[in-house]
Design a protein around this motif. Structure first.
Motif, PDB file in Angstrom:
ATOM      1  N   ARG A  41      28.139 -11.175  26.467  1.00 13.96           N
ATOM      2  CA  ARG A  41      27.323 -12.358  26.762  1.00 13.96           C
ATOM      3  C   ARG A  41      27.774 -13.534  25.907  1.00 13.96           C
ATOM      4  O   ARG A  41      27.906 -14.658  26.385  1.00 13.96           O
ATOM      5  CB  ARG A  41      25.849 -12.056  26.515  1.00 13.96           C
ATOM      6  CG  ARG A  41      24.928 -13.162  27.006  1.00 13.96           C
ATOM      7  CD  ARG A  41      23.440 -12.842  26.822  1.00 13.96           C
ATOM      8  NE  ARG A  41      23.075 -11.530  27.308  1.00 13.96           N
ATOM      9  CZ  ARG A  41      22.490 -10.577  26.571  1.00 13.96           C
ATOM     10  NH1 ARG A  41      22.180 -10.806  25.322  1.00 13.96           N
ATOM     11  NH2 ARG A  41      22.194  -9.417  27.095  1.00 13.96           N
ATOM     12  N   ARG A  42      28.033 -13.273  24.615  1.00 15.36           N
ATOM     13  CA  ARG A  42      28.488 -14.338  23.723  1.00 15.36           C
ATOM     14  C   ARG A  42      29.833 -14.887  24.198  1.00 15.36           C
ATOM     15  O   ARG A  42      30.053 -16.099  24.205  1.00 15.36           O
ATOM     16  CB  ARG A  42      28.610 -13.821  22.286  1.00 15.36           C
ATOM     17  CG  ARG A  42      28.898 -14.941  21.289  1.00 15.36           C
ATOM     18  CD  ARG A  42      29.385 -14.442  19.961  1.00 15.36           C
ATOM     19  NE  ARG A  42      30.729 -13.914  20.138  1.00 15.36           N
ATOM     20  CZ  ARG A  42      31.250 -12.923  19.441  1.00 15.36           C
ATOM     21  NH1 ARG A  42      30.557 -12.319  18.522  1.00 15.36           N
ATOM     22  NH2 ARG A  42      32.486 -12.512  19.676  1.00 15.36           N
ATOM     23  N   ASN A  43      30.729 -14.006  24.608  1.00 18.29           N
ATOM     24  CA  ASN A  43      32.038 -14.458  25.092  1.00 18.29           C
ATOM     25  C   ASN A  43      31.891 -15.315  26.345  1.00 18.29           C
ATOM     26  O   ASN A  43      32.573 -16.334  26.486  1.00 18.29           O
ATOM     27  CB  ASN A  43      32.955 -13.264  25.362  1.00 18.29           C
ATOM     28  CG  ASN A  43      33.403 -12.589  24.080  1.00 18.29           C
ATOM     29  OD1 ASN A  43      33.313 -13.161  22.993  1.00 18.29           O
ATOM     30  ND2 ASN A  43      33.856 -11.356  24.185  1.00 18.29           N
ATOM     31  N   ARG A  44      30.984 -14.910  27.255  1.00 21.99           N
ATOM     32  CA  ARG A  44      30.756 -15.717  28.453  1.00 21.99           C
ATOM     33  C   ARG A  44      30.189 -17.081  28.065  1.00 21.99           C
ATOM     34  O   ARG A  44      30.583 -18.104  28.621  1.00 21.99           O
ATOM     35  CB  ARG A  44      29.815 -14.995  29.427  1.00 21.99           C
ATOM     36  CG  ARG A  44      30.455 -13.841  30.163  1.00 21.99           C
ATOM     37  CD  ARG A  44      29.573 -13.340  31.303  1.00 21.99           C
ATOM     38  NE  ARG A  44      28.231 -12.997  30.911  1.00 21.99           N
ATOM     39  CZ  ARG A  44      27.838 -11.809  30.452  1.00 21.99           C
ATOM     40  NH1 ARG A  44      28.716 -10.829  30.311  1.00 21.99           N
ATOM     41  NH2 ARG A  44      26.566 -11.592  30.146  1.00 21.99           N
ATOM     42  N   THR A  45      29.284 -17.088  27.098  1.00 24.30           N
ATOM     43  CA  THR A  45      28.698 -18.351  26.635  1.00 24.30           C
ATOM     44  C   THR A  45      29.763 -19.239  26.011  1.00 24.30           C
ATOM     45  O   THR A  45      29.805 -20.451  26.261  1.00 24.30           O
ATOM     46  CB  THR A  45      27.562 -18.073  25.622  1.00 24.30           C
ATOM     47  OG1 THR A  45      26.564 -17.270  26.254  1.00 24.30           O
ATOM     48  CG2 THR A  45      26.940 -19.360  25.131  1.00 24.30           C
ATOM     49  N   ARG A  51      34.417 -24.706  28.843  1.00 26.30           N
ATOM     50  CA  ARG A  51      34.557 -25.427  30.108  1.00 26.30           C
ATOM     51  C   ARG A  51      33.737 -26.710  30.079  1.00 26.30           C
ATOM     52  O   ARG A  51      34.193 -27.760  30.552  1.00 26.30           O
ATOM     53  CB  ARG A  51      34.128 -24.541  31.283  1.00 26.30           C
ATOM     54  CG  ARG A  51      35.143 -23.480  31.664  1.00 26.30           C
ATOM     55  CD  ARG A  51      34.795 -22.807  32.975  1.00 26.30           C
ATOM     56  NE  ARG A  51      33.517 -22.137  32.955  1.00 26.30           N
ATOM     57  CZ  ARG A  51      33.299 -20.898  32.508  1.00 26.30           C
ATOM     58  NH1 ARG A  51      34.305 -20.200  32.036  1.00 26.30           N
ATOM     59  NH2 ARG A  51      32.101 -20.368  32.544  1.00 26.30           N
ATOM     60  N   THR A  52      32.540 -26.650  29.514  1.00 26.83           N
ATOM     61  CA  THR A  52      31.693 -27.841  29.413  1.00 26.83           C
ATOM     62  C   THR A  52      32.352 -28.889  28.527  1.00 26.83           C
ATOM     63  O   THR A  52      32.342 -30.085  28.848  1.00 26.83           O
ATOM     64  CB  THR A  52      30.302 -27.462  28.852  1.00 26.83           C
ATOM     65  OG1 THR A  52      29.709 -26.504  29.723  1.00 26.83           O
ATOM     66  CG2 THR A  52      29.402 -28.676  28.726  1.00 26.83           C
TER      67      THR A  52
END
Length: 102
Positions: A41-45, A51-52
């Motif tokens: 989850r942290r890696n996805r965040t 990207r943002t």
């Protein structure tokens, strides 16, 4: 008889220790799975944040280019107004000279 009692107590103690070890291993496995889930989850965040950040940098660059373009347009318009005013002044001067010469 005493030896059998002692062996029985040792057996019960070993069984208790084995149960405790099994529960501890199960809990460690659940903790490992949970930690892997949190890490994913942290890696996805972090990916989303990256990207943002790139998107924001792109938008900032686009806005800066637009502001530069607007500034150039403003200067160009001011130059045209100045030129137009000068032309009007010259025409008025010529008209005044024509009127005076008559």
């Amino acid at each position: 008889n005493r030896t059998e009692d002692e062996l029985q107590r040792t057996k019960v103690s070993l069984t208790t220790e084995t149960d405790w070890l099994n529960r501890t291993e199960d809990e460690l496995q659940r903790t490992k799975v949970s930690l892997e889930s949190v890490t994913a989850r942290r890696n996805r965040t972090e990916d989303e944040l990256q990207r943002t950040k790139v998107s924001l940098e792109t938008e900032t660059a686009r806005r800066n280019r637009t502001e530069d373009e607007l500034q150039r347009t403003k200067v160009s318009m001011e130059t045209e107004v100045t030129r137009s005013n000068r032309t009007k002044e010259e025409m008025n001067t010529c008209a005044a000279e024509l009127t005076d010469s008559k």
